[in-house]
Scaffold this motif. Structure first.
Motif: not given
Lengths: 222, 273
Positions: B18-19, B21-22, B25-26, B29, B50-51, B225-226
């Motif tokens: 996603s561009t 929401n980080p 992709s978590t 990984f 998207k990433e 994550s926030q």
């Protein structure tokens, strides 16, 4: 030879910077240490220590002021850290998290096997909601390069593509940029290469194409 | 099933990303790290729609001549049947190009071993809820554009029903097509409700959109994550006790499902019949 071995060979040959990441020499083959290029001379005890390649993702996900860095070649890598990596494989893995595929793209370019995709080819293979990006005019595309790419827009990749095989990018700061941030020895830095327009560019191309289409419709109506 | 390591091959996990929401992709990984830890492949890489790295850049990451491409996606459809083959230039289960051999497996979401993960997640999120008094919802996105997008979920619902787990009801529901998850309280007749989002990541849908549709958040919140505090279960809403899980793709054992898809690929396409 493996990519990680070729990278180590390049470092032995003098490469010490990729994007905003500095690779610090370690005595006696004791792995690798990475820092922000502007922290190269900072005393080690003033920096936050990290170990292992996975930390590269944590360091590079957010800017200093908490913004999500979805474009990894943004010139916004935060400072104040150093990353310890045990071996060549960890170094490559960490650099692939800081600058995805940058090492591999550069090595492919050195070998003459890097395939570049021009903008028209990229836009013409968009489907779904991005299909509309195909309609962007050449003039609009040239303007978009100035508005989206290059260090003025925070991206420090060297653009290798053109509008199409016969239409080069117009001269601009973005089209001239060499992929190496900072005022350092160009021969000792591995450049960040842009072999095709990124997703962000395609999304902006879609918006610009819609704006062109709306402007035409307004003209016909008036 | 036990996985025979492939030290000479690379694994390429393909995700959406996603561009915005980080957290999107978590999981990819995390799954890659878990598979590295298991030593299952000589190399493990991720690439995204998207990433970065993009799918077109992926080949430049890989040393190995043999590559297993596993779509870390829930269903077969637009992405797995159109976008990924186009971007990676795959022309069938196995593609040979420029000195590399690419094996393209089915997406993780359609593997039968997902059933065990869904049941484990449902139990973990609501350990005290008696299944006989509980409706289990498996929630997907849903779209009028592709029939396949709901098939993986309907299949899992059928597998869970026949698994003997003892839930009073097991229902599929969607964000954008009927049956709508927003109608959960009328769809479920039991006092307890467990909702498991059948998504890979805790991105916009599972962490921001579905909680609003369920009614325990008024408006979309910040990225997972926030947040300082993870969601608290259960929620008492509309006379029922609601338990909400994070996306099934964040489950660590999804790494095993990725390996299961590779083993299944070998059994179907590579091993002598």
């Amino acid at each position: 030879m493996k990519l990680s071995e070729r990278l180590t060979e390049a470092i032995a040959g003098g490469i010490c910077q990729i994007g905003q990441v500095a690779i610090l020499p370690q005595a006696g083959g004791a792995g690798h240490v990475l820092r922000h290029i502007d922290d190269g001379d900072t005393a080690a005890d003033l920096l936050e220590n990290h170990h292992g390649p996975a930390a590269a993702r944590d360091i590079s996900t957010w800017t200093e002021d908490g913004r999500y860095r979805f474009t990894k070649a943004e010139q916004s890598l935060k400072r104040g850290w150093q990353l310890h990596l045990a071996d060549d494989a960890e170094l490559l893995q960490a650099l692939d998290l800081f600058y995805p595929a940058a090492v591999g793209l550069w090595l492919a370019q050195q070998d003459g096997r890097l395939e570049v995709e021009h903008l028209r080819d990229k836009l013409n293979r968009q489907t779904g909601m991005y299909r509309f990006a195909r309609n962007l005019s050449d003039t609009g595309a040239q303007a978009l390069v100035r508005e989206v790419c290059g260090p003025a827009n925070c991206c420090v990749k060297k653009i290798l593509w053109q509008i199409d095989a016969d239409t080069p990018l117009e001269d601009s700061e973005a089209s001239r940029y060499d992929g190496i941030p900072g005022d350092r020895d160009r021969t000792r830095a591995l450049p960040l290469l842009c072999r095709e327009a990124c997703n962000h560019f395609v999304a902006e191309a879609r918006k610009a194409s819609k704006a062109e289409s709306d402007a035409k419709a307004e003209k016909v109506e008036s | 099933m036990p996985f025979t390591p492939k030290p000479h091959a690379a694994l390429l996990i393909v995700g959406h990303g996603s561009t915005e929401n980080p957290d999107s992709s978590t999981p990819y990984f995390d799954h890659a790290d878990e598979i590295r830890r298991l030593g299952a492949f000589g190399e493990v890489h991720c690439c995204f729609w998207k990433e970065e790295p993009s799918m077109r850049e992926a080949e430049y990451l890989i040393d190995a001549e043999e590559v297993y491409v596993v779509p870390d996606f829930i269903s077969e459809g637009y992405f797995t049947q159109e976008v990924i083959p186009r971007e990676l230039r795959l022309d069938g289960p196995t593609t040979r190009r420029a000195g590399k051999t690419w094996h393209y497996t089915l997406p993780v979401g359609v593997h039968p071993s997902m059933t065990g993960l869904l049941l484990a997640r449902a139990k973990e999120v609501a350990p005290d809820a008696d299944p006989a008094q509980t409706t289990l919802f498996i929630v997907g996105h849903g779209t009028g554009l592709n029939q396949n997008s709901t098939k993986a979920i309907k299949d899992q619902v059928a597998l869970i029903k026949s698994s003997g787990a003892g839930y009073a009801e097991v229902l599929d529901a969607y964000m954008e097509e009927a049956p709508l998850i927003a109608d959960w309280a009328t769809l479920a007749t039991t006092p307890n409700v467990v909702v498991v989002p059948f998504f890979i990541a805790d991105g916009l849908h599972s962490y921001q959109d579905i909680p609003v549709l369920l009614g325990f958040e008024a408006e979309p919140g910040e990225a997972a994550s926030q947040r300082e505090v993870f969601r608290h279960n259960p929620h008492h809403l509309q006379g029922k006790t609601l338990y909400y899980s994070s996306a099934i793709g964040t489950e660590r054992h999804l790494a095993d499902v990725i390996l299961d898809q590779v083993s299944d690929f070998d059994a179907k396409h590579l091993l002598p019949k």
